[in-house]
Scaffold this active site. Structure first.
Site: not given
Ligand SMILES: Cc1ncc(C[n+]2csc(CCOP(=O)(O)OP(=O)(O)O)c2C)c(N)n1
Ligand SMILES: CC(=O)[C@@H](O)[C@H](O)COP(=O)(O)O
Ligand SMILES: [Mg+2]
Length: 630
Positions: A281, A367, A395
């Site tokens: 990342k 959630e 959610r």
């Molecule tokens: C239902 C929901 N909960 C929380 C989020 C906030 N959120 C956006 S990206 C993320 C982390 C995602 O991690 P990953 O899938 O590993 O993607 P990366 O950023 O590491 O590429 C979160 C918690 C969201 N978009 N949707």
């Protein structure tokens, strides 16, 4: 003119040679950093998938073959490669490019996203529709390791493995959610087969076997072969193979050749397959590699130094005030537990996690689990606070209703990003919570107008014995001094802030300030409007609201929520129930999904800021705008 400048379609990258691809990847990274440094946005995730995105669009015949991104915050390269380079500078701005894939924006965006863990389910739907229509296009879901902690992802894996549909899932594993990823899945994915225990076991076994007389040597070779199959058995593949997927990986997500070879081979497989790709990342930009959490969602920054711009003297955010107050209250009450669903920084819980780790839980992007987990804690004497964005609590609607409110359990929902959030747009605005929570029995819902009331809301929730929700906006507070002592508010009691004979504003939360400003403005035109901070969406302060309605006969409700089922609806229901005769003008958001822009722009666009409210009241009273001279 860089190679990137010439791109209008992914077809153009399919015959580039390795050197050109390397140059293009560098161009893309430069573009990502330079643009997000100005617009703000999701940088680290996007830097991590440059090679993966190039490989996907080179191997698959997009847009005929379809790519579904999970969350979609990492789809900037996808947008740059699919004809949106010129508009890229308008990223996340009003009337500009969305920060997430949107079908209306491009034929290359085959599913709208923004909330996590949806990609596998959606991709499976596309695959089944393809088969029903006799198609043969490929369908690919790209999901991050963080998003894989969402239960919905496993619901998709479960059905996909059962149906044996031709479907490719690319797991982008960078060991990060917004903060370091959590949970058993995460440690399973990054399982280090060279863990100390395993190495020690291997050494001792080897010593033992080599000292055995006669066939010791053969046994060592046999043990070595056993170790390889043990590794094969114990790698993440086992989990996905159990779901019926062919598992391939883990492979280097920055090695374009290896990515393309693997994806090409996998595209020829029948049935569901999962390619486990390991990426970094923030790759390629030192400040983001060093701090991927900070550069996950970042405001404007200095590209050269990575220094994030902070307006001098800006008041603290509501989020930071919530986080600080929660720690203070938890230090005084050992029952208090803090729960987040993968949004530690976003909900201001970093400090709590550091100072009270034994009472802090990050459940991952889960959630529904967070809410029912809180219900379990509350059933047994704890006082859980679920710190969660309003939009993400959507959610867990049934968990709130069925597991918390039906049992009347003392769970506090601290809903951050209440109201319009701005650049993230329609998938993230917290403008439905009045409507999706107000009708649930046993729930108390307070809406603080400023940071002092925010602290009171927390104290009120803690003192209250049942389900308690309060919401507060994204962004800076009003810079008020916080009281030493924070006393709970009387439940269901509003506060009259201003007198006026011609009508009365009933406002909630941030709208109280707008109503006061509008009342000031209207006074100059001879219109005297009273202002009441209703303080609670539920229960309403019936006495105060009814008295004011009967006194003036003209009520203007003000809310940063959709009108449907919101605060204005609650007031109309109250008047209907009590047969009070009063004219009601409801100011709030219309029955549409509000697009992206700054919070200020969006409030003005939808007439829920002071000038808009003023115009609405003037029109309702049939008073043309008088010049100051009268
Ligand atoms: C239902 C929901 N909960 C929380 C989020 C906030 N959120 C956006 S990206 C993320 C982390 C995602 O991690 P990953 O899938 O590993 O993607 P990366 O950023 O590491 O590429 C979160 C918690 C969201 N978009 N949707
Ligand atoms: C993509 C996603 O869902 C989160 O990164 C979200 O954008 C965070 O929002 P804030 O910037 O308001 O914390
Ligand atoms: Mg990740």
């Amino acid at each position: 003119m860089s190679l990137l400048d010439t791109l209008t379609s992914p077809a153009q990258i399919r015959n580039l040679n390795p050197a050109e691809l390397e140059e293009l990847a560098a161009d893309i990274r430069r573009e990502l950093v330079d643009t997000v440094a100005v617009t703000g946005g999701h940088l680290a995730s996007n830097l991590g998938v440059v090679e993966l995105t190039l490989a996907l669009h080179r191997v698959f015949d997009t847009p005929r073959d379809r790519i579904v991104w999970d969350v979609g915050h990492q789809a900037y390269t996808h947008k740059l490669l699919t004809g949106r380079r010129e508009r890229f500078c308008s990223l996340r701005q009003a009337d500009g490019l969305s920060g997430f894939p949107k079908r209306e924006e491009s034929e290359f965006d085959c599913f709208d996203v923004g909330h996590a863990s949806t990609s596998i389910s959606a991709a499976l739907g596309l695959a089944c529709a393809r088969d029903a229509m006799g198609g043969d296009e490929k369908v690919v879901a790209v999901i991050g390791d963080g998003s894989l902690t969402g239960g919905l992802a496993f619901e998709g894996l479960n059905q996909a493995g059962h149906l044996k549909k031709d479907l490719i899932v690319v797991l982008n594993d960078n060991e990060m959610s917004i903060s370091p990823n959590v949970g058993a899945i995460s440690s399973f994915l990054s399982r280090k087969m060279t863990s100390d225990l395993f190495v020690r076991f291997k050494k001792e076994t080897q010593n033992l076997l080599t000292h055995l007389p006669g066939f010791g040597r053969e046994l060592v070779n046999l043990a070595r072969r056993a170790e390889d199959s043990l590794k094969g058995f114990l790698t993440p593949g086992m989990l996905f193979e159990a779901f019926g997927f062919d598992y391939v990986g883990p492979i280097d997500g920055h090695n374009l050749t290896e990515l393309e070879e693997t994806l090409t081979n996998v595209s020829r497989l029948k049935g569901p397959s999962l390619v486990h790709v390991v990426t970094r990342k923030g790759k390629g930009y030192a400040p983001a590699e060093a701090n991927p959490s900070l550069f996950h969602g970042v405001g404007p920054f200095d590209a050269a130094s990575g220094e994030v711009h902070k307006p001098p003297g800006a008041p603290p955010s509501y989020t930071s005030i919530f986080g600080r107050t929660l720690v203070e209250m938890a230090e005084a009450d050992s029952r208090l537990i803090a729960i987040t669903a993968a949004m530690i920084e976003g909900t201001g819980l970093q400090d709590f996690a550091k100072r009270l780790p034994e009472r802090f839980y990050d459940v991952g992007i889960a959630e529904q689990h967070a809410v029912t987990f809180a219900a379990g804690l509350a059933c047994h004497g704890q006082r859980p606070v679920v710190a969660i964005y309003s939009t993400f609590l959507q959610r867990a609607y049934d968990n709130v209703l069925h597991d918390v409110c039906l049992q009347n359990l003392p769970v506090i929902f601290a809903m951050d990003r209440g109201g319009l959030v701005g650049a993230d747009g329609p998938t993230h605005h917290g403008v439905f919570d009045y409507s999706y929570l107000r009708h649930i029995p046993n729930l108390t819902f307070m809406v603080p107008r400023d940071e002092v009331q925010l602290c009171r809301a927390l104290a009120t929730g803690l003192a209250h014995g049942g389900p308690f929700a309060f919401r507060y906006p994204r962004g800076e507070s009003q810079g008020l001094k916080l009281p030493e002592e924070i006393s709970p508010a009387p439940i269901g009691q509003g506060e009259k802030l201003r007198e006026g004979k011609d009508g009365v504003f009933f406002a909630l939360g941030t709208m109280v300030g707008e109503a006061l400003e509008a009342a000031e403005e209207l006074t100059k035109e001879g219109i005297e409007m009273a202002v009441v901070d209703a303080c609670f969406l539920k229960p309403l302060d019936r006495t105060l609201l009814l008295a004011e309605a009967q006194r003036t006969g003209f009520v203007v409700t003000c809310e940063e929520n959709v009108l449907q089922g919101g605060f204005g609806s609650a007031v109309l229901e109250l008047f209907e129930e009590t047969a009070v005769e009063a004219r009601v003008l409801r100011v709030g958001l219309p029955d549409v999904f509000v697009d992206q822009g700054t919070q200020k722009e969006l409030r003005a666009r939808h007439d829920i800021d002071a000038p808009g409210i003023t115009r609405r009241v003037r029109a309702a009273l049939g008073r043309p705008r008088q010049s100051a001279a009268g």
